[in-house]
Design an enzyme around this catalytic site. Sequence first.
Site, PDB file in Angstrom:
ATOM      1  N   SER A 108       0.825  -1.210   0.000  1.00 36.60           N
ATOM      2  CA  SER A 108       0.000   0.000   0.000  1.00 36.60           C
ATOM      3  C   SER A 108       0.860   1.262   0.000  1.00 36.60           C
ATOM      4  O   SER A 108       0.454   2.287  -0.542  1.00 36.60           O
ATOM      5  CB  SER A 108      -0.966   0.000   1.186  1.00 36.60           C
ATOM      6  OG  SER A 108      -0.265   0.071   2.407  1.00 36.60           O
ATOM      7  N   THR A 109       2.050   1.193   0.571  1.00 41.20           N
ATOM      8  CA  THR A 109       2.950   2.358   0.575  1.00 41.20           C
ATOM      9  C   THR A 109       3.236   2.810  -0.851  1.00 41.20           C
ATOM     10  O   THR A 109       3.202   4.006  -1.154  1.00 41.20           O
ATOM     11  CB  THR A 109       4.267   2.018   1.306  1.00 41.20           C
ATOM     12  OG1 THR A 109       3.953   1.610   2.638  1.00 41.20           O
ATOM     13  CG2 THR A 109       5.210   3.211   1.336  1.00 41.20           C
ATOM     14  N   TYR A 110       3.522   1.856  -1.739  1.00 39.09           N
ATOM     15  CA  TYR A 110       3.766   2.197  -3.140  1.00 39.09           C
ATOM     16  C   TYR A 110       2.463   2.579  -3.847  1.00 39.09           C
ATOM     17  O   TYR A 110       2.418   3.557  -4.602  1.00 39.09           O
ATOM     18  CB  TYR A 110       4.456   1.043  -3.868  1.00 39.09           C
ATOM     19  CG  TYR A 110       5.945   0.970  -3.610  1.00 39.09           C
ATOM     20  CD1 TYR A 110       6.769   2.073  -3.817  1.00 39.09           C
ATOM     21  CD2 TYR A 110       6.537  -0.203  -3.171  1.00 39.09           C
ATOM     22  CE1 TYR A 110       8.133   2.016  -3.583  1.00 39.09           C
ATOM     23  CE2 TYR A 110       7.909  -0.276  -2.935  1.00 39.09           C
ATOM     24  CZ  TYR A 110       8.697   0.838  -3.143  1.00 39.09           C
ATOM     25  OH  TYR A 110      10.050   0.778  -2.917  1.00 39.09           O
ATOM     26  N   THR A 131      10.268 -12.281 -10.677  1.00 39.22           N
ATOM     27  CA  THR A 131      10.409 -11.037 -11.439  1.00 39.22           C
ATOM     28  C   THR A 131       9.227 -10.139 -11.094  1.00 39.22           C
ATOM     29  O   THR A 131       8.072 -10.568 -11.152  1.00 39.22           O
ATOM     30  CB  THR A 131      10.475 -11.318 -12.948  1.00 39.22           C
ATOM     31  OG1 THR A 131      11.673 -12.060 -13.214  1.00 39.22           O
ATOM     32  CG2 THR A 131      10.507 -10.031 -13.759  1.00 39.22           C
ATOM     33  N   GLU A 133       7.212  -6.350 -11.609  1.00 35.15           N
ATOM     34  CA  GLU A 133       7.024  -5.226 -12.530  1.00 35.15           C
ATOM     35  C   GLU A 133       6.446  -4.066 -11.733  1.00 35.15           C
ATOM     36  O   GLU A 133       5.423  -4.211 -11.064  1.00 35.15           O
ATOM     37  CB  GLU A 133       6.082  -5.613 -13.667  1.00 35.15           C
ATOM     38  CG  GLU A 133       5.995  -4.561 -14.764  1.00 35.15           C
ATOM     39  CD  GLU A 133       4.751  -3.697 -14.656  1.00 35.15           C
ATOM     40  OE1 GLU A 133       4.805  -2.534 -15.112  1.00 35.15           O
ATOM     41  OE2 GLU A 133       3.741  -4.160 -14.119  1.00 35.15           O
ATOM     42  N   GLN A 152       3.476  -8.351  -1.162  1.00 33.76           N
ATOM     43  CA  GLN A 152       3.152  -9.393  -0.185  1.00 33.76           C
ATOM     44  C   GLN A 152       2.662 -10.643  -0.895  1.00 33.76           C
ATOM     45  O   GLN A 152       1.783 -10.575  -1.759  1.00 33.76           O
ATOM     46  CB  GLN A 152       2.086  -8.926   0.799  1.00 33.76           C
ATOM     47  CG  GLN A 152       1.808  -9.987   1.869  1.00 33.76           C
ATOM     48  CD  GLN A 152       0.806  -9.539   2.893  1.00 33.76           C
ATOM     49  OE1 GLN A 152      -0.355  -9.348   2.570  1.00 33.76           O
ATOM     50  NE2 GLN A 152       1.253  -9.374   4.124  1.00 33.76           N
ATOM     51  N   TYR A 166       3.764 -27.064 -11.927  1.00 27.34           N
ATOM     52  CA  TYR A 166       4.585 -26.257 -12.840  1.00 27.34           C
ATOM     53  C   TYR A 166       5.857 -27.016 -13.212  1.00 27.34           C
ATOM     54  O   TYR A 166       6.281 -27.014 -14.369  1.00 27.34           O
ATOM     55  CB  TYR A 166       4.925 -24.924 -12.160  1.00 27.34           C
ATOM     56  CG  TYR A 166       5.468 -23.883 -13.104  1.00 27.34           C
ATOM     57  CD1 TYR A 166       4.614 -23.111 -13.885  1.00 27.34           C
ATOM     58  CD2 TYR A 166       6.828 -23.656 -13.209  1.00 27.34           C
ATOM     59  CE1 TYR A 166       5.103 -22.141 -14.749  1.00 27.34           C
ATOM     60  CE2 TYR A 166       7.335 -22.690 -14.067  1.00 27.34           C
ATOM     61  CZ  TYR A 166       6.463 -21.938 -14.834  1.00 27.34           C
ATOM     62  OH  TYR A 166       6.958 -20.986 -15.685  1.00 27.34           O
ATOM     63  N   GLN A 176      14.231 -19.607 -12.480  1.00 27.15           N
ATOM     64  CA  GLN A 176      14.781 -18.332 -12.962  1.00 27.15           C
ATOM     65  C   GLN A 176      15.569 -17.619 -11.866  1.00 27.15           C
ATOM     66  O   GLN A 176      15.208 -17.658 -10.703  1.00 27.15           O
ATOM     67  CB  GLN A 176      13.684 -17.432 -13.519  1.00 27.15           C
ATOM     68  CG  GLN A 176      12.735 -16.850 -12.496  1.00 27.15           C
ATOM     69  CD  GLN A 176      11.598 -16.071 -13.139  1.00 27.15           C
ATOM     70  OE1 GLN A 176      11.331 -16.172 -14.326  1.00 27.15           O
ATOM     71  NE2 GLN A 176      10.916 -15.279 -12.335  1.00 27.15           N
TER      72      GLN A 176
END
EC number: 3.5.4.13
Length: 184
Positions: A108-110, A131, A133, A152, A166, A176
């Site tokens: 939430s900060t971002y 990864t 984004e 989170q 997977y 990866q």
Amino acid sequence: MSVMPDTWIREMAKTKGMIEPFTEKQQRAGVISYGVSSYGYDARVSREFKIFTNVDSAVVDPKSFSPNSLVDRETDICVIPPNSFALARTVEYFRIPRDVLVICLGKSTYARCGIIVNVTPLEPEWEGHVTLEFSNTTPLPAKIYAGEGACQFIFLKGDTVCETSYADRSGKYQGQQGVTLPRL
């Protein structure tokens, strides 16, 4: 499916290496929080970034993504240009159990600063660095802080084990390491 609590996350990290390195208690003093929370794990962003640039006037094509559209940076603070994005990765390496699906939510900060974090689900038996984004939806440059909380992860344990994981289907992002670009 059940959402798994801090006690389960801690046990799986310690005995099965589900999260490495693992921060047992939430860290909050002077940083964007990371570590175990009540029903999740707040992962940190590493110092490795790939920042989108339009220097070559490229078209963004997920089937043929050009690495020329990205500038590599290793830094403690990544500045994302206005209305642009950056790729990064978690500090933590994840090993997901066969009966667990993990979803990710942004901090939430971002979000309150117009920075959106996107990650697809971590599927049963997937492993690797995640990864991340970061989208800067604002008309101003935006900062991302390496070594601090980015998102989170919520662990959902299935009532039964999946038929095909997977790993079973040799997923293209299995194992990866580092920031990983789109693959077909």
